[in-house]
Design an enzyme around this catalytic site. Structure first.
Site, PDB file in Angstrom:
ATOM      1  N   SER A 116      38.499  75.709   4.550  1.00 54.97           N
ATOM      2  CA  SER A 116      39.003  75.935   5.911  1.00 54.97           C
ATOM      3  C   SER A 116      39.440  77.379   6.097  1.00 54.97           C
ATOM      4  O   SER A 116      39.887  78.038   5.146  1.00 54.97           O
ATOM      5  CB  SER A 116      40.209  75.017   6.124  1.00 54.97           C
ATOM      6  OG  SER A 116      40.889  75.378   7.291  1.00 54.97           O
ATOM      7  N   TYR A 140      48.368  72.202   4.063  1.00 56.07           N
ATOM      8  CA  TYR A 140      46.941  71.918   4.251  1.00 56.07           C
ATOM      9  C   TYR A 140      46.094  73.086   3.729  1.00 56.07           C
ATOM     10  O   TYR A 140      45.158  72.893   2.941  1.00 56.07           O
ATOM     11  CB  TYR A 140      46.654  71.666   5.736  1.00 56.07           C
ATOM     12  CG  TYR A 140      45.179  71.623   6.042  1.00 56.07           C
ATOM     13  CD1 TYR A 140      44.402  70.541   5.635  1.00 56.07           C
ATOM     14  CD2 TYR A 140      44.553  72.678   6.712  1.00 56.07           C
ATOM     15  CE1 TYR A 140      43.040  70.513   5.891  1.00 56.07           C
ATOM     16  CE2 TYR A 140      43.194  72.657   6.972  1.00 56.07           C
ATOM     17  CZ  TYR A 140      42.441  71.566   6.554  1.00 56.07           C
ATOM     18  OH  TYR A 140      41.096  71.548   6.793  1.00 56.07           O
ATOM     19  N   LYS A 144      43.347  73.392   0.319  1.00 55.68           N
ATOM     20  CA  LYS A 144      41.961  73.860   0.360  1.00 55.68           C
ATOM     21  C   LYS A 144      41.767  75.029  -0.608  1.00 55.68           C
ATOM     22  O   LYS A 144      40.767  75.111  -1.323  1.00 55.68           O
ATOM     23  CB  LYS A 144      41.586  74.273   1.788  1.00 55.68           C
ATOM     24  CG  LYS A 144      41.533  73.096   2.757  1.00 55.68           C
ATOM     25  CD  LYS A 144      40.370  72.183   2.405  1.00 55.68           C
ATOM     26  CE  LYS A 144      40.320  70.904   3.197  1.00 55.68           C
ATOM     27  NZ  LYS A 144      39.216  70.034   2.824  1.00 55.68           N
TER      28      LYS A 144
HETATM   29  N1  UFG Z   1      46.702  74.414  21.585  1.00 52.74           N
HETATM   30  C1  UFG Z   1      47.382  74.346  22.799  1.00 52.74           C
HETATM   31  N2  UFG Z   1      47.577  73.122  23.349  1.00 52.74           N
HETATM   32  C2  UFG Z   1      47.153  71.957  22.789  1.00 52.74           C
HETATM   33  C3  UFG Z   1      46.442  72.034  21.548  1.00 52.74           C
HETATM   34  C4  UFG Z   1      46.249  73.273  20.978  1.00 52.74           C
HETATM   35  O1  UFG Z   1      47.808  75.354  23.339  1.00 52.74           O
HETATM   36  O2  UFG Z   1      47.366  70.894  23.360  1.00 52.74           O
HETATM   37  C5  UFG Z   1      46.437  75.724  20.987  1.00 52.74           C
HETATM   38  C6  UFG Z   1      47.030  75.879  19.607  1.00 52.74           C
HETATM   39  O3  UFG Z   1      48.373  76.281  19.681  1.00 52.74           O
HETATM   40  C7  UFG Z   1      46.099  76.926  19.012  1.00 52.74           C
HETATM   41  C8  UFG Z   1      44.753  76.633  19.649  1.00 52.74           C
HETATM   42  O4  UFG Z   1      45.051  75.862  20.813  1.00 52.74           O
HETATM   43  O5  UFG Z   1      46.512  78.193  19.400  1.00 52.74           O
HETATM   44  C9  UFG Z   1      43.827  75.842  18.761  1.00 52.74           C
HETATM   45  O6  UFG Z   1      44.534  74.733  18.239  1.00 52.74           O
HETATM   46  P1  UFG Z   1      43.847  73.513  17.497  1.00 52.74           P
HETATM   47  O7  UFG Z   1      44.932  72.532  17.185  1.00 52.74           O
HETATM   48  O8  UFG Z   1      42.679  73.036  18.288  1.00 52.74           O
HETATM   49  O9  UFG Z   1      43.248  74.142  16.173  1.00 52.74           O
HETATM   50  P2  UFG Z   1      43.951  75.049  15.056  1.00 52.74           P
HETATM   51  O10 UFG Z   1      43.451  76.433  15.251  1.00 52.74           O
HETATM   52  O11 UFG Z   1      45.405  74.881  15.011  1.00 52.74           O
HETATM   53  O12 UFG Z   1      43.430  74.396  13.694  1.00 52.74           O
HETATM   54  C10 UFG Z   1      42.084  74.113  13.430  1.00 52.74           C
HETATM   55  C11 UFG Z   1      41.997  72.927  12.479  1.00 52.74           C
HETATM   56  C12 UFG Z   1      42.553  73.279  11.144  1.00 52.74           C
HETATM   57  C13 UFG Z   1      41.928  74.527  10.603  1.00 52.74           C
HETATM   58  C14 UFG Z   1      41.989  75.629  11.624  1.00 52.74           C
HETATM   59  C15 UFG Z   1      41.221  76.782  11.096  1.00 52.74           C
HETATM   60  O13 UFG Z   1      42.713  71.838  13.008  1.00 52.74           O
HETATM   61  O14 UFG Z   1      42.283  72.225  10.250  1.00 52.74           O
HETATM   62  O15 UFG Z   1      41.439  75.194  12.855  1.00 52.74           O
HETATM   63  O16 UFG Z   1      40.826  77.629  12.093  1.00 52.74           O
HETATM   64  F1  UFG Z   1      42.588  74.930   9.520  1.00 52.74           F
END
Ligand code: UFG
Length: 324
Positions: A116, A140, A144
């Site tokens: 990841s 997490y 990895k």
């Molecule tokens: N976000 C919002 N509102 C929401 C959901 C998410 O503003 O309702 C924002 C988050 O704060 C973040 C962005 O959208 O800034 C993306 O969030 P995600 O939860 O979709 O994804 P992440 O980037 O946090 O994490 C994902 C995977 C992880 C991995 C990571 C690596 O869930 O397992 O990408 O890039 F590690």
């Protein structure tokens, strides 16, 4: 070629199985169905089993005699890993060790591991290259990184694929992600557009980015699946152990994703700015030059509109058919 796919009934795994099946590989899916579904396995045989169960693992290896392993059976929710770190270290690290031990016992020497972008933590520069500093900021990410490190110490030819933000679904709506409590941005956006949530919360608008919201590199799950097939072919052709970023090399802000969802689904929905979410890097974009050059990775769906449209169409089915 015989491929053992650990976690092949889950969201990403089911797309990998589809991609392998379309190319004629002989597939055995090993999955405990904790988050996966038997209907999602479109090719090959499915054995319901846990990676903590060495006896069943060994029985399956001894019958199936795999040439290679693709391992993506893991727990994947970052905030959950902060709350229950031991669950993550057990599921993701100890169970991976079991699988690697079984590979050692049965002389399986080709291994593709789903890593990841979380291994980078908060990168100093973007796009992130594979040899940049690895500083996870949550359990997490550490799980990895630990498995990547363990693989380096073994006489197993392996490829670690570092996934960036995976999204989207099958255009024909056969497979896609099924979660009850969605945390991922695109799923939450399309659910809000479908009226399942009242409002889309945006976690932070004071980041050092053009519109103040976080930027991510969203990759369509079918392109990611293709990267696994390429990684496997690379290993079968004698390629050395290696690590590759899986992303497109450019990103979108949360607001851009929200606006694109409204446009693609032709629905306006309310949004609300909230506090920053703990542990969110402001920007996370893959440098994808290495995978393009060495594995000849050619994405087919580098298109946010396609990603959101397929996610939205799939999400309708999830709710219509109550798949979760
Ligand atoms: N976000 C919002 N509102 C929401 C959901 C998410 O503003 O309702 C924002 C988050 O704060 C973040 C962005 O959208 O800034 C993306 O969030 P995600 O939860 O979709 O994804 P992440 O980037 O946090 O994490 C994902 C995977 C992880 C991995 C990571 C690596 O869930 O397992 O990408 O890039 F590690």
């Amino acid at each position: 070629m015989k491929v053992f796919v650990a976690g092949g009934a889950g969201y990403i795994g089911s797309f990998i199985v589809k991609a392998l099946g379309e190319k004629g590989y002989d597939i055995l899916v090993y999955d405990n169905l904790s988050t996966g579904h038997a209907w999602a396995v479109l090719y090959g045989e499915l054995i319901r089993g846990d990676l903590n169960d060495n006896k069943t693992l060994e029985d399956v290896f001894s019958c199936f005699k795999p040439d290679a392993v693709i391992h993506m059976a893991a727990s994947i929710v970052v905030p959950e890993s902060v709350k229950y770190p031991l669950k993550y270290y057990r599921n993701n690290v100890i169970n991976s060790i079991n699988l690697m031990e079984t590979c050692e016992k049965f002389n399986v020497k080709k291994f593709v591991f789903s890593s990841s972008a979380a291994v980078y933590g908060i990168p100093r520069v973007n796009p992130v290259e594979e040899d940049m500093a690895l500083n996870p900021i949550n359990p997490y990410g550490y799980t990895k990184l630990m498995v990547e490190k363990i693989l380096q110490d073994l006489p197993i030819q392996h490829v670690c694929l570092r996934y960036f933000n995976v999204a989207g679904a099958d255009e024909k709506r056969r497979i896609g992600q099924v979660v009850k409590d969605a945390t991922h941005l695109i799923t939450r956006c399309v659910r809000t557009a479908l009226g399942k949530y009242r409002c889309l919360e945006i976690y932070g608008n004071d980041y050092d980015t053009d519109d103040g919201t976080c930027i991510r590199d969203y990759i369509h799950v079918e392109d990611l699946a293709q990267a696994h097939v390429l990684a496997l072919d690379y290993l079968m052709d004698g390629g050395n152990s290696n690590v590759f970023n899986c992303g497109y090399g450019h990103g979108y802000s949360v607001l851009e994703v929200v606006n694109k969802t409204k446009e693609v689904m032709n629905i306006n929905f309310p949004t609300k700015f909230k506090e920053r979410r703990e542990g969110d890097p402001p920007v996370l974009i893959a440098d994808s030059k290495k995978i393009r050059k060495m594995l000849h990775f050619k994405p087919q769906h580098d298109d946010l509109e396609f990603i959101i449209r397929t996610a939205g169409n799939w999400e309708k089915k999830v709710w219509e058919e109550k798949l979760f």
